[in-house]
Design a protein around this motif. Structure first.
Motif, PDB file in Angstrom:
ATOM      1  N   PRO A   1       0.776  -1.179  -0.033  1.00 20.26           N
ATOM      2  CA  PRO A   1      -0.006   0.106   0.070  1.00 20.26           C
ATOM      3  C   PRO A   1       0.782   1.061  -0.045  1.00 20.26           C
ATOM      4  O   PRO A   1       2.114   1.383   0.795  1.00 20.26           O
ATOM      5  CB  PRO A   1      -0.752  -0.028   1.442  1.00 20.26           C
ATOM      6  N   MET A   2       0.461   2.333  -0.888  1.00 18.54           N
ATOM      7  CA  MET A   2       1.263   3.434  -0.865  1.00 18.54           C
ATOM      8  C   MET A   2       2.475   3.362  -1.110  1.00 18.54           C
ATOM      9  O   MET A   2       3.581   3.952  -0.783  1.00 18.54           O
ATOM     10  CB  MET A   2       1.241   4.209   0.659  1.00 18.54           C
ATOM     11  N   SER A   3       2.920   2.364  -2.355  1.00 14.01           N
ATOM     12  CA  SER A   3       4.215   1.809  -2.733  1.00 14.01           C
ATOM     13  C   SER A   3       4.470   2.833  -3.728  1.00 14.01           C
ATOM     14  O   SER A   3       5.651   3.035  -4.246  1.00 14.01           O
ATOM     15  CB  SER A   3       4.224   0.524  -3.222  1.00 14.01           C
ATOM     16  N   GLY A   4       3.547   3.452  -4.709  1.00 17.32           N
ATOM     17  CA  GLY A   4       3.890   4.478  -5.799  1.00 17.32           C
ATOM     18  C   GLY A   4       3.152   3.708  -7.175  1.00 17.32           C
ATOM     19  O   GLY A   4       3.929   3.158  -7.875  1.00 17.32           O
ATOM     20  N   ALA A   5       1.986   4.072  -7.155  1.00 15.80           N
ATOM     21  CA  ALA A   5       1.180   3.325  -8.248  1.00 15.80           C
ATOM     22  C   ALA A   5       1.545   3.861  -9.715  1.00 15.80           C
ATOM     23  O   ALA A   5       1.519   3.069 -10.480  1.00 15.80           O
ATOM     24  CB  ALA A   5      -0.236   3.818  -7.975  1.00 15.80           C
ATOM     25  N   TYR A   6       2.023   5.281  -9.597  1.00 24.51           N
ATOM     26  CA  TYR A   6       2.320   5.529 -11.114  1.00 24.51           C
ATOM     27  C   TYR A   6       3.720   4.846 -11.634  1.00 24.51           C
ATOM     28  O   TYR A   6       3.557   4.473 -12.863  1.00 24.51           O
ATOM     29  CB  TYR A   6       2.720   6.964 -11.115  1.00 24.51           C
ATOM     30  N   LEU A   7       4.636   4.477 -10.999  1.00 26.21           N
ATOM     31  CA  LEU A   7       5.753   4.258 -11.319  1.00 26.21           C
ATOM     32  C   LEU A   7       5.576   2.615 -11.545  1.00 26.21           C
ATOM     33  O   LEU A   7       5.886   2.118 -12.846  1.00 26.21           O
ATOM     34  CB  LEU A   7       6.897   4.125 -10.097  1.00 26.21           C
ATOM     35  N   ILE A   8       4.847   1.602 -10.815  1.00 27.64           N
ATOM     36  CA  ILE A   8       4.439   0.390 -11.020  1.00 27.64           C
ATOM     37  C   ILE A   8       3.437   0.383 -12.251  1.00 27.64           C
ATOM     38  O   ILE A   8       3.702  -0.616 -13.344  1.00 27.64           O
ATOM     39  CB  ILE A   8       4.046  -0.175  -9.910  1.00 27.64           C
ATOM     40  N   GLY A   9       2.648   1.266 -12.279  1.00 29.89           N
ATOM     41  CA  GLY A   9       1.740   1.200 -13.388  1.00 29.89           C
ATOM     42  C   GLY A   9       2.307   1.672 -14.945  1.00 29.89           C
ATOM     43  O   GLY A   9       1.880   0.804 -15.702  1.00 29.89           O
ATOM     44  N   ALA A  10       3.225   2.663 -15.026  1.00 31.65           N
ATOM     45  CA  ALA A  10       3.930   2.916 -16.194  1.00 31.65           C
ATOM     46  C   ALA A  10       4.720   1.598 -16.538  1.00 31.65           C
ATOM     47  O   ALA A  10       4.874   1.313 -17.884  1.00 31.65           O
ATOM     48  CB  ALA A  10       4.566   4.191 -15.922  1.00 31.65           C
ATOM     49  N   THR A  11       5.425   1.008 -15.531  1.00 32.53           N
ATOM     50  CA  THR A  11       6.268  -0.180 -15.918  1.00 32.53           C
ATOM     51  C   THR A  11       5.384  -1.146 -16.614  1.00 32.53           C
ATOM     52  O   THR A  11       5.902  -1.940 -17.718  1.00 32.53           O
ATOM     53  CB  THR A  11       7.149  -0.703 -14.859  1.00 32.53           C
ATOM     54  N   ILE A  12       4.330  -1.550 -16.085  1.00 31.93           N
ATOM     55  CA  ILE A  12       3.481  -2.520 -16.367  1.00 31.93           C
ATOM     56  C   ILE A  12       2.799  -2.141 -17.889  1.00 31.93           C
ATOM     57  O   ILE A  12       2.855  -3.074 -18.922  1.00 31.93           O
ATOM     58  CB  ILE A  12       2.178  -2.908 -15.489  1.00 31.93           C
ATOM     59  N   ALA A  13       2.706  -0.905 -18.079  1.00 31.40           N
ATOM     60  CA  ALA A  13       2.035  -0.399 -19.459  1.00 31.40           C
ATOM     61  C   ALA A  13       3.242  -0.729 -20.400  1.00 31.40           C
ATOM     62  O   ALA A  13       2.995  -1.189 -21.565  1.00 31.40           O
ATOM     63  CB  ALA A  13       1.737   1.056 -19.354  1.00 31.40           C
TER      64      ALA A  13
END
Length: 411
Positions: free
Chosen positions: A210-222
Motif C-alpha cells: 500500500p502506498m508504494s507508488g502506483a504511477y511508477l509500477i503502473g507505467a512499468t506494466i504499461a
C-alpha cells in the motif's frame, strides 16, 4: 493481460509437479550423454529409460535429446529445461536434507514422489484434509496414505493433531514452503523454452505494498505489456507481512515498495531503486495550498489522517509534532490511498505521504502538495526478491524496465 487483486495471489494454488523419477533419469542421461550408462546408474532397463525420456519430451512438447550413434546429446530446449530441472532437484533434495542437518543422508529424498509433494502442498494451502483431497483430485484416504508415506520417507513428523484435525507441524510447513519454491522452477521452464522460439510470454506476479507508488509500477506494466503483448502481469495489494510470506512461499515473484526486510529473512534480498521524500497533502484548493511556506504550527489547526501503528510513515508522523505543545486531532487511521483520496477530497484534512505515492493524483490535480520542508530522511523504495530466484526472460524484462523507470523518476 494485467490482473489486480487486493488479496494474496492465487494464480497458481496447486503447483505442477512432474514425475520426479523421470527428472532424475533425464539428468542422468544428460550427464552421461548415454541412455545405456544412465540405465545402469538409475537401475532401470534401457527401454524403461527411453520410455521415461519420451514421456518427458511429450510433456515439454519438443525433443530434449538428439540421438546419435555415439550417444544422446541435449537439444537447445533440453539444455534450457535441464537447467531448471537441476535447480528443482537441488532445492528439493536440500529441503529434505535440512530436516536432518549433519547426517548427510541423501537416500530419503530419492524416495519422494510427485504425488507426495502435491499432497503436501495442497495440505499446506487448505483448511482441512478433505479440502486438500478435493483440490488434488483424490480420496481423503489416498491423501492420508500419501501424507504418511512422505512422513515415513523423511523420517520426521510432518503432521500433528489439532481441534481442526491434522495440520502441519513447523517442520512440515517449512518443508512445504521449500518444495513449493522448487516446483516453481519447472513452471518457469515453459517460459524459458518458449523464449527460444522468439516468443516473450510468461507471467510475473507482483506484490505491491500500500502506498508504494502506483504511477511508477503502473507505467512499468504499461511498458511491458506494450512491448510484449503476450506477457501476463498479476498484481496483488496487501500489507507487508502478507506479501513477505507470499514471496517466501513462491506465491509472488517480487515485492515492490518500502524496503523493510526483517533481519531473520536471510533468504531474501533487497534492491533500492529510488528515494521517496515525505510530503504533506490536502485537497486541491486547500487553505494551506497557496501558502508559500507551511510551518508545523500551521498544521495543528487541521484534522489528520494517519497510517497504522508500526509503519515507517506513522513513526514520522509521531515525530512531526514531538516538540509541539499539542497535537492535531486525528479522525481516521488508514493506509488505503483510495480512502485517503476520497476523504481528503471533501474536507480540509491533511496527511503525511511519500511524494511518489501521490504522483498520479498530483498530475491529475486531485490534491495539493503543501510547501512544507521535511526534515525526515526519504524512504528507500525498491524491490525485494528471493536470493536464489532465477527470473524468466519476461520477468527479467520487467525488472529492467522498472529499473529504467525508477532512474527517470523525479526526486
Amino acid at each position: 493481460m494485467v490482473t489486480v487483486s487486493d488479496e494474496e495471489s492465487g494464480v497458481s494454488e496447486i503447483f505442477s509437479v512432474p514425475n520426479i523419477r523421470h527428472l532424475r533419469i533425464m539428468e542422468s542421461v544428460a550427464r552421461n550423454a548415454s541412455i545405456s550408462r544412465a540405465a545402469i546408474e538409475v537401475s532401470l532397463s534401457q527401454p524403461a529409460v527411453t520410455q521415461a525420456i519420451a514421456k518427458m519430451e511429450a510433456s515439454v512438447g519438443r525433443p530434449l535429446f538428439d540421438r546419435a550413434a555415439n550417444g544422446s546429446y541435449l537439444t537447445a530446449a533440453g539444455d534450457v529445461f535441464l537447467h531448471r530441472v537441476k535447480r528443482f532437484l537441488d532445492q528439493s533434495d536440500r529441503a529434505i536434507r535440512d530436516l536432518h542437518p549433519g547426517d548427510g543422508d541423501r537416500a530419503s529424498a530419492r524416495h519422494i514422489t510427485s504425488t507426495q509433494i502435491r499432497c503436501l502442498l495442497s495440505i499446506a494451502r487448505s483448511t482441512s484434509f478433505s479440502q486438500a483431497a478435493r483440490t488434488v483430485g483424490i480420496s481423503t484416504a489416498s491423501l492420508h496414505r500419501a501424507a504418511r508415506e512422505m512422513e515415513a520417507n523423511v523420517r520426521k513428523p510432518l503432521y500433528k493433531s489439532s481441534k481442526y484435525g491434522l495440520t502441519l507441524t513447523s517442520e512440515g510447513a517449512e518443508l512445504a514452503r521449500k518444495l513449493g519454491l522448487a516446483t516453481r522452477e519447472i513452471e518457469a521452464a515453459e517460459d524459458d523454452i518458449r523464449y527460444l522460439d522468439g516468443v516473450e510470454s510468461g507471467k510475473i506476479v507482483i506484490g505491491a505494498l500500500p502506498m508504494s507508488g502506483a504511477y511508477l509500477i503502473g507505467a512499468t506494466i504499461a511498458d511491458l505489456t506494450s512491448q510484449f503483448p503476450e506477457a501476463r502481469v498479476y498484481v496483488t495489494n496487501s500489507p507487508y507481512g502478507v506479501l513477505l510470506n507470499s514471496l517466501r512461499t513462491g506465491a509472488i515473484d517480487i515485492i515492490f515498495g518500502v524496503l523493510r526486510r526483517p533481519e531473520w529473512a536471510v533468504d531474501l534480498e533487497e534492491e533500492a531503486l529510488f528515494s521517496d521524500p515525505y510530503c504533506i497533502i490536502g485537497r486541491a484548493g486547500h487553505p494551506l495550498a497557496s501558502q508559500a511556506a507551511v510551518s508545523t504550527s500551521d498544521l495543528l489547526d487541521y484534522e489528520w489522517i494517519i497510517p497504522g501503528a508500526g509503519t515507517p510513515r506513522r513513526r514520522q508522523y509521531d515525530a512531526l509534532f514531538d516538540d509541539m505543545h499539542r497535537r492535531p486531532r486525528i479522525t481516521l487511521e488508514t493506509s488505503s490511498l483510495s480512502t485517503i483520496r476520497s476523504v481528503i477530497a471533501c474536507s480540509d484534512r491533511l496527511t503525511l505521504v511519500n511524494r511518489h505515492e501521490v504522483e498520479t493524483e498530483e498530475r491529475l490535480k486531485l490534491l495539493s502538495v503543501l510547501h512544507w520542508t521535511s526534515n525526515f530522511p526519504p524512504l528507500a523504495k525498491g524491490i525485494t526478491t528471493r536470493s536464489n530466484w532465477l527470473p524468466t526472460p519476461i520477468q527479467q524484462r520487467f525488472m529492467n524496465l522498472l529499473r529504467m523507470r525508477a532512474g527517470q523518476a523525479p526526486v
